[in-house]
Design an enzyme around this catalytic site. Structure first.
Site, PDB file in Angstrom:
ATOM      1  N   HIS A 144       0.860  -1.186   0.000  1.00  0.00           N
ATOM      2  CA  HIS A 144       0.000   0.000   0.000  1.00  0.00           C
ATOM      3  C   HIS A 144       0.903   1.246   0.000  1.00  0.00           C
ATOM      4  CE1 HIS A 144      -3.199  -2.565   2.187  1.00  0.00           C
ATOM      5  NE2 HIS A 144      -3.740  -2.213   1.041  1.00  0.00           N
ATOM      6  N   CYS A 180      -2.201   0.455   9.801  1.00  0.00           N
ATOM      7  CA  CYS A 180      -3.318  -0.430   9.399  1.00  0.00           C
ATOM      8  C   CYS A 180      -4.146  -0.915  10.581  1.00  0.00           C
ATOM      9  CB  CYS A 180      -2.815  -1.685   8.700  1.00  0.00           C
ATOM     10  SG  CYS A 180      -1.320  -1.548   7.802  1.00  0.00           S
TER      11      CYS A 180
HETATM   12  N1  GLY Z   1      -2.448  -8.892   5.165  1.00  0.00           N
HETATM   13  C1  GLY Z   1      -2.918  -7.605   4.871  1.00  0.00           C
HETATM   14  C2  GLY Z   1      -3.306  -7.480   3.451  1.00  0.00           C
HETATM   15  O1  GLY Z   1      -2.707  -8.098   2.609  1.00  0.00           O
HETATM   16  O2  GLY Z   1      -4.225  -6.791   3.129  1.00  0.00           O
END
Ligand code: GLY
Length: 257
Positions: A165, A252
């Site tokens: 991300h 996150c």
């Molecule tokens: N394990 C977090 C994701 O891949 O979204």
């Protein structure tokens, strides 16, 4: 901006069955719970009131609550995760956010978008185009943000190895200052910002969060910690090794608002 609340979700027994590319081994369930509890205490120490959701065994990655929603002071945006196994996480998050918000936007098909790709820098949002967030999702978000008075720009990270991300490689620390991994350091989108570069050996540390004057950073990255402290930041290192194994990090694990 001062935050008052955070939403978190405890990792479930099947957390290790979530998505990962990290190649760091399987997370230890009890250690993950301990690290999560310490993370929650740190958020409380920063003055946040927590809404703690119980584990959701239907969605092993659902402890990463940042991905199903983007929160503004005036509205919540429900995302449409690009990872098929995470798509359903939005349902319970939408329900929970109904306790706090009356105005909602929603990313719709064919758009996909995950909160990890969204970095807020004051009144501007950087939107990462990744394997999880597509251009249509970014376009929809950009429209919603404009309606709420924010600007946005897109940063394509699809060809940057090791970055799931956008916030895997960037963080905003206020005062026009961005943390950037080396591969993003010279990106033209960030040219007007003061930047702090992360040593390539400590790339994971780039995912840090500023909460009410403190910077939560991953423990075990001494160069990064010294760099921030030398610049006068008040750091709070936290062990998140079990979440790193599942491609997750400090940002996150909560939705802050
Ligand atoms: N394990 C977090 C994701 O891949 O979204």
């Amino acid at each position: 901006m001062n935050f008052k609340n955070a939403i978190v979700r405890q990792p479930g027994k099947n957390f290790s069955q979530g998505l990962t590319t990290a190649n760091l081994g399987s997370p230890d369930e009890l250690l993950a719970l301990e690290q999560h509890a310490a993370y929650c205490r740190a958020l409380q120490d920063c003055g946040l009131k927590l809404a703690t959701l119980g584990p959701d065994l239907n969605y092993p990655d659902s402890t990463f609550v940042e991905d199903p929603a983007i929160l503004l002071p005036t509205a919540a945006i429900i995302t449409r995760p690009g990872a098929a196994s995470r798509a359903g996480e939005v349902v319970s998050m939408r329900r929970e956010l109904g306790r706090f918000y009356s105005k909602f936007y929603e990313i719709t098909s064919p758009g996909t978008l995950e909160g990890g790709d969204i970095c807020k820098a004051d009144n501007h949002f950087f939107i990462g185009i990744s394997n999880r967030t597509n251009e249509e999702g970014a376009r929809q978000l950009s429209e919603f943000l404009a309606q709420e008075g924010y600007t946005s720009s897109m940063v394509d990270i699809r060809n940057i190895p090791g970055i799931l991300h956008l916030k895997t490689g960037i963080a905003y620390l206020g005062n026009h200052t961005l943390i950037l991994v080396e591969r993003l350091r010279d990106h033209p989108m960030f040219k007007d910002y003061r930047t702090i570069s992360v040593d390539p050996q400590e790339n994971y540390a780039a995912n840090c969060i500023l909460i009410n004057g403190r910077v939560l950073i991953a423990k075990g990255f001494p160069k990064f910690q010294s760099q921030l402290e030398a610049l006068g930041y008040n750091t709070l290192p936290l062990e998140v090794s079990e979440f790193e194994k599942m491609d997750g990090g400090l940002s996150c694990l909560s939705l802050r608002f």
